[in-house]
Enzyme design. Structure first.
Site, PDB file in Angstrom:
ATOM      1  CG  ASP A  31      -0.531  -5.560   7.378  1.00  0.00           C
ATOM      2  OD1 ASP A  31       0.662  -5.829   7.193  1.00  0.00           O
ATOM      3  OD2 ASP A  31      -1.449  -6.016   6.656  1.00  0.00           O
ATOM      4  CG  ASN A  88       8.666 -11.338   6.210  1.00  0.00           C
ATOM      5  OD1 ASN A  88       9.160 -12.099   7.038  1.00  0.00           O
ATOM      6  ND2 ASN A  88       7.365 -11.212   6.055  1.00  0.00           N
ATOM      7  CD  GLN A  95      11.110  -6.785   1.267  1.00  0.00           C
ATOM      8  OE1 GLN A  95      12.236  -7.295   1.146  1.00  0.00           O
ATOM      9  NE2 GLN A  95      10.924  -5.499   1.347  1.00  0.00           N
ATOM     10  CB  VAL A  97       5.250  -4.559   0.219  1.00  0.00           C
ATOM     11  CG1 VAL A  97       5.354  -3.088  -0.167  1.00  0.00           C
ATOM     12  CG2 VAL A  97       3.782  -4.990   0.197  1.00  0.00           C
ATOM     13  CG  HIS A 101       7.422  -3.930   5.313  1.00  0.00           C
ATOM     14  ND1 HIS A 101       7.797  -4.093   3.999  1.00  0.00           N
ATOM     15  CD2 HIS A 101       6.816  -5.088   5.667  1.00  0.00           C
ATOM     16  CE1 HIS A 101       7.427  -5.282   3.571  1.00  0.00           C
ATOM     17  NE2 HIS A 101       6.830  -5.916   4.573  1.00  0.00           N
ATOM     18  CB  ILE A 102       9.755  -3.327  11.355  1.00  0.00           C
ATOM     19  CG1 ILE A 102      11.210  -3.072  10.968  1.00  0.00           C
ATOM     20  CG2 ILE A 102       9.680  -4.199  12.604  1.00  0.00           C
ATOM     21  CD1 ILE A 102      12.003  -2.291  12.020  1.00  0.00           C
ATOM     22  CG  HIS A 103       5.269  -7.444   9.411  1.00  0.00           C
ATOM     23  ND1 HIS A 103       4.067  -7.510   8.771  1.00  0.00           N
ATOM     24  CD2 HIS A 103       6.206  -7.695   8.454  1.00  0.00           C
ATOM     25  CE1 HIS A 103       4.242  -7.777   7.490  1.00  0.00           C
ATOM     26  NE2 HIS A 103       5.543  -7.895   7.275  1.00  0.00           N
TER      27      HIS A 103
HETATM   28  P1  AMP Z   1       5.628  -8.659   3.647  1.00  0.00           P
HETATM   29  O1  AMP Z   1       5.091  -9.995   3.216  1.00  0.00           O
HETATM   30  O2  AMP Z   1       6.537  -8.729   4.829  1.00  0.00           O
HETATM   31  O3  AMP Z   1       6.217  -7.897   2.474  1.00  0.00           O
HETATM   32  O4  AMP Z   1       4.379  -7.850   4.165  1.00  0.00           O
HETATM   33  C1  AMP Z   1       3.712  -6.881   3.421  1.00  0.00           C
HETATM   34  C2  AMP Z   1       2.571  -6.432   4.272  1.00  0.00           C
HETATM   35  O5  AMP Z   1       2.048  -5.249   3.715  1.00  0.00           O
HETATM   36  C3  AMP Z   1       1.399  -7.428   4.355  1.00  0.00           C
HETATM   37  O6  AMP Z   1       1.167  -7.740   5.717  1.00  0.00           O
HETATM   38  C4  AMP Z   1       0.235  -6.675   3.711  1.00  0.00           C
HETATM   39  O7  AMP Z   1      -0.994  -6.957   4.349  1.00  0.00           O
HETATM   40  C5  AMP Z   1       0.653  -5.245   3.911  1.00  0.00           C
HETATM   41  N1  AMP Z   1       0.096  -4.293   2.960  1.00  0.00           N
HETATM   42  C6  AMP Z   1       0.120  -4.353   1.617  1.00  0.00           C
HETATM   43  N2  AMP Z   1      -0.463  -3.256   1.075  1.00  0.00           N
HETATM   44  C7  AMP Z   1      -0.833  -2.470   2.113  1.00  0.00           C
HETATM   45  C8  AMP Z   1      -1.493  -1.208   2.216  1.00  0.00           C
HETATM   46  N3  AMP Z   1      -1.886  -0.530   1.139  1.00  0.00           N
HETATM   47  N4  AMP Z   1      -1.735  -0.702   3.450  1.00  0.00           N
HETATM   48  C9  AMP Z   1      -1.361  -1.392   4.553  1.00  0.00           C
HETATM   49  N5  AMP Z   1      -0.732  -2.586   4.530  1.00  0.00           N
HETATM   50  C10 AMP Z   1      -0.480  -3.128   3.327  1.00  0.00           C
END
Ligand code: AMP
Ligand code: ZN
Length: 152
Positions: A31, A88, A95, A97, A101-103
């Protein structure tokens, strides 16, 4: 033409990223706004917004990869005291993005305030400073090395 989705671009190797893991169905990368040292995202390579749009076996596969990453992080001493495995799954769940995705976020006992500040920035969609690409590449390489040492 490349997809407008940044995670699809990463999955297709069309956007810069620090790769941790890739197979036919999933990939994992660092991330860029880490909430903890060695914060990784695991995604399906196919574009879906929510995990329930994927068949069950693929949903299981994503969590299996997340578990392998958790194990590799702990082998490296990251998140020994605790880790968030976070999904999320939809706008109302913050969410930002719209590609599932799983963090996997390693935490340390004393990172509370720093992490809370960053979390607030994440939730508002503002995000904080980006981690240096060289640092992310080094962390990804360490994780890849650990994951090669064991299969599951
Ligand atoms: P969410 O809020 O669960 O949708 O998390 C989206 C995550 O994607 C955030 O932690 C961002 O820092 C991460 N993110 C967004 N763009 C990129 C990217 N180009 N490369 C890596 N991580 C990203
Ligand atoms: Zn996508």
């Amino acid at each position: 033409m490349s997809s407008p989705c940044i995670f699809c671009q990463i999955a297709a190797d069309e956007a810069p990223h620090a790769l941790v893991y890739k197979d036919d169905d999933c990939c994992a990368f660092m991330d860029i706004h880490p909430l903890g040292r060695g914060h990784v995202l695991v995604i399906p390579r196919r574009h879906v917004v929510q995990v329930t749009e994927l068949e069950g076996t693929l949903q299981d596969r994503l969590f299996q990869v997340a578990r392998r990453i958790l194990k590799a992080q702990r082998q490296l001493g990251w998140g020994i005291q605790g880790t968030h495995i976070l999904l999320n799954d939809g706008k109302a769940a913050n969410q930002t993005v719209p590609h599932a995705h799983i963090h996997v976020i390693p935490r340390e006992s004393r990172d509370g305030l720093k992490s809370m500040g960053r979390l607030l920035l994440h939730v508002t969609g503002l995000f904080g400073p980006r981690q240096k690409p060289a640092v992310l590449q080094q962390q990804a390489e360490s994780l890849r090395h650990e994951m090669d040492r064991f299969q599951e």
